[in-house]
Design a protein around this motif. Sequence first.
Motif, PDB file in Angstrom:
ATOM      1  N   ALA A 248       0.829  -1.201   0.000  1.00 12.72           N
ATOM      2  CA  ALA A 248       0.000   0.000   0.000  1.00 12.72           C
ATOM      3  C   ALA A 248       0.868   1.257   0.000  1.00 12.72           C
ATOM      4  O   ALA A 248       0.583   2.232  -0.716  1.00 12.72           O
ATOM      5  N   ALA A 249       1.927   1.247   0.797  1.00 10.44           N
ATOM      6  CA  ALA A 249       2.827   2.397   0.845  1.00 10.44           C
ATOM      7  C   ALA A 249       3.521   2.609  -0.497  1.00 10.44           C
ATOM      8  O   ALA A 249       3.665   3.751  -0.962  1.00 10.44           O
ATOM      9  N   ALA A 250       3.946   1.514  -1.136  1.00  9.31           N
ATOM     10  CA  ALA A 250       4.581   1.621  -2.450  1.00  9.31           C
ATOM     11  C   ALA A 250       3.615   2.202  -3.470  1.00  9.31           C
ATOM     12  O   ALA A 250       3.985   3.056  -4.290  1.00  9.31           O
ATOM     13  N   LEU A 251       2.363   1.755  -3.418  1.00  8.05           N
ATOM     14  CA  LEU A 251       1.372   2.259  -4.357  1.00  8.05           C
ATOM     15  C   LEU A 251       1.080   3.736  -4.109  1.00  8.05           C
ATOM     16  O   LEU A 251       0.968   4.519  -5.060  1.00  8.05           O
ATOM     17  N   LEU A 252       0.956   4.138  -2.866  1.00  7.43           N
ATOM     18  CA  LEU A 252       0.695   5.549  -2.572  1.00  7.43           C
ATOM     19  C   LEU A 252       1.833   6.434  -3.076  1.00  7.43           C
ATOM     20  O   LEU A 252       1.595   7.502  -3.642  1.00  7.43           O
ATOM     21  N   ASP A 253       3.084   5.999  -2.875  1.00  6.93           N
ATOM     22  CA  ASP A 253       4.211   6.779  -3.382  1.00  6.93           C
ATOM     23  C   ASP A 253       4.207   6.823  -4.907  1.00  6.93           C
ATOM     24  O   ASP A 253       4.523   7.848  -5.520  1.00  6.93           O
ATOM     25  N   THR A 254       3.850   5.698  -5.534  1.00  9.92           N
ATOM     26  CA  THR A 254       3.787   5.650  -6.995  1.00  9.92           C
ATOM     27  C   THR A 254       2.725   6.600  -7.528  1.00  9.92           C
ATOM     28  O   THR A 254       2.966   7.358  -8.481  1.00  9.92           O
ATOM     29  N   LEU A 255       1.553   6.580  -6.919  1.00  8.41           N
ATOM     30  CA  LEU A 255       0.475   7.468  -7.367  1.00  8.41           C
ATOM     31  C   LEU A 255       0.861   8.935  -7.173  1.00  8.41           C
ATOM     32  O   LEU A 255       0.557   9.782  -8.029  1.00  8.41           O
ATOM     33  N   ARG A 256       1.530   9.230  -6.074  1.00  6.44           N
ATOM     34  CA  ARG A 256       1.967  10.608  -5.845  1.00  6.44           C
ATOM     35  C   ARG A 256       2.978  11.032  -6.907  1.00  6.44           C
ATOM     36  O   ARG A 256       2.910  12.154  -7.432  1.00  6.44           O
ATOM     37  N   ALA A 257       3.916  10.145  -7.241  1.00  8.05           N
ATOM     38  CA  ALA A 257       4.907  10.463  -8.263  1.00  8.05           C
ATOM     39  C   ALA A 257       4.241  10.724  -9.606  1.00  8.05           C
ATOM     40  O   ALA A 257       4.608  11.664 -10.326  1.00  8.05           O
ATOM     41  N   VAL A 258       3.252   9.916  -9.948  1.00  7.11           N
ATOM     42  CA  VAL A 258       2.541  10.111 -11.212  1.00  7.11           C
ATOM     43  C   VAL A 258       1.803  11.454 -11.207  1.00  7.11           C
ATOM     44  O   VAL A 258       1.843  12.202 -12.194  1.00  7.11           O
ATOM     45  N   ARG A 259       1.148  11.775 -10.093  1.00  9.60           N
ATOM     46  CA  ARG A 259       0.412  13.040 -10.014  1.00  9.60           C
ATOM     47  C   ARG A 259       1.315  14.239 -10.222  1.00  9.60           C
ATOM     48  O   ARG A 259       0.899  15.249 -10.784  1.00  9.60           O
ATOM     49  N   HIS A 260       2.558  14.137  -9.775  1.00 17.58           N
ATOM     50  CA  HIS A 260       3.479  15.269  -9.849  1.00 17.58           C
ATOM     51  C   HIS A 260       4.444  15.181 -11.030  1.00 17.58           C
ATOM     52  O   HIS A 260       5.379  15.975 -11.118  1.00 17.58           O
ATOM     53  N   SER A 261       4.208  14.237 -11.931  1.00 20.35           N
ATOM     54  CA  SER A 261       5.129  14.036 -13.055  1.00 20.35           C
ATOM     55  C   SER A 261       4.936  15.038 -14.180  1.00 20.35           C
ATOM     56  O   SER A 261       5.806  15.200 -15.027  1.00 20.35           O
ATOM     57  N   GLY A 262       3.774  15.657 -14.216  1.00 20.03           N
ATOM     58  CA  GLY A 262       3.485  16.573 -15.316  1.00 20.03           C
ATOM     59  C   GLY A 262       2.953  15.884 -16.554  1.00 20.03           C
ATOM     60  O   GLY A 262       2.724  16.534 -17.574  1.00 20.03           O
ATOM     61  N   VAL A 263       2.732  14.565 -16.484  1.00 19.59           N
ATOM     62  CA  VAL A 263       2.151  13.845 -17.617  1.00 19.59           C
ATOM     63  C   VAL A 263       0.653  14.140 -17.651  1.00 19.59           C
ATOM     64  O   VAL A 263      -0.023  14.145 -16.619  1.00 19.59           O
ATOM     65  N   ARG A 264       0.129  14.378 -18.827  1.00 20.14           N
ATOM     66  CA  ARG A 264      -1.215  14.935 -18.974  1.00 20.14           C
ATOM     67  C   ARG A 264      -2.322  14.023 -18.456  1.00 20.14           C
ATOM     68  O   ARG A 264      -3.192  14.438 -17.715  1.00 20.14           O
ATOM     69  N   HIS A 265      -2.301  12.747 -18.862  1.00 22.09           N
ATOM     70  CA  HIS A 265      -3.372  11.827 -18.467  1.00 22.09           C
ATOM     71  C   HIS A 265      -2.822  10.776 -17.508  1.00 22.09           C
ATOM     72  O   HIS A 265      -1.735  10.240 -17.716  1.00 22.09           O
ATOM     73  N   ARG A 266      -3.609  10.465 -16.479  1.00 27.22           N
ATOM     74  CA  ARG A 266      -3.194   9.506 -15.456  1.00 27.22           C
ATOM     75  C   ARG A 266      -4.264   8.430 -15.339  1.00 27.22           C
ATOM     76  O   ARG A 266      -5.444   8.727 -15.162  1.00 27.22           O
TER      77      ARG A 266
END
Length: 230
Positions: free
Chosen positions: A44-62
């Motif tokens: 769960a912790a790994a997934l939360l960090d992954t989702l946070r990284a994606v949100r802050h990546s600047g990639v348009r669609h998630r």
Amino acid sequence: MTTSAASQGIPATLLVIAKAPIAGFAKTRLTPDFSPREAAQIAAAALLDTLRAVRHSGVRHRMVAWTGDLTRAELSDELSTALGEFDLIPQRGTTFGQRLANAHADASRLGLPVLQIGMDTPQAGPALLAVSATLLLECGDTVLGPASDGGWWALGLTDPRPARTLAEVPMSTDRTGELTREALSRCGCRIRRLPILTDVDTAADALAVAEEHRGHFSRTVEQLRHHAPA
């Protein structure tokens, strides 16, 4: 959703393949060093960090391709909040390779290049994801991120059709990365290589990644490690 409506950022789709972090269902190879519930907490912790990284990546669609019962997951409330910022689609297929291939096909319907990652590399921060997506756009073809165990942690394609070959590649072996590269090459893909990362599959992997990565994942591993019986 707001993620789909976004008009700014790197013009690509970042796709996360994820499963509910439920005891006995996620990260089972972390046992017996960690209990089944502790393994799910680490997932769960790994997934939360992954989702946070994606949100802050600047990639348009998630987007997240999901399997499992979120209500039974560790940290279900936090995950539900985080997933609310993503387009959520169900995983389809019997084998893991089929689910990867189908998720890539579903994500490609937005009409943009797709960078696919898992939930096993919490150290893949926003900057690395942004660089990986940008390289995919610049090369106009394929990027592949090898994992230190012989698998891969990221696959990006500008043409979704070669993703079909994932259904035929043996997954979770020490040759998965090599066989994926060969299969993509047979499809005519010209592959650019991303940095090698460690997938969190075993307790040793979890401890190694926790040493190099600061976030929810590392705090969880350290806490559970210190509370583990001698």
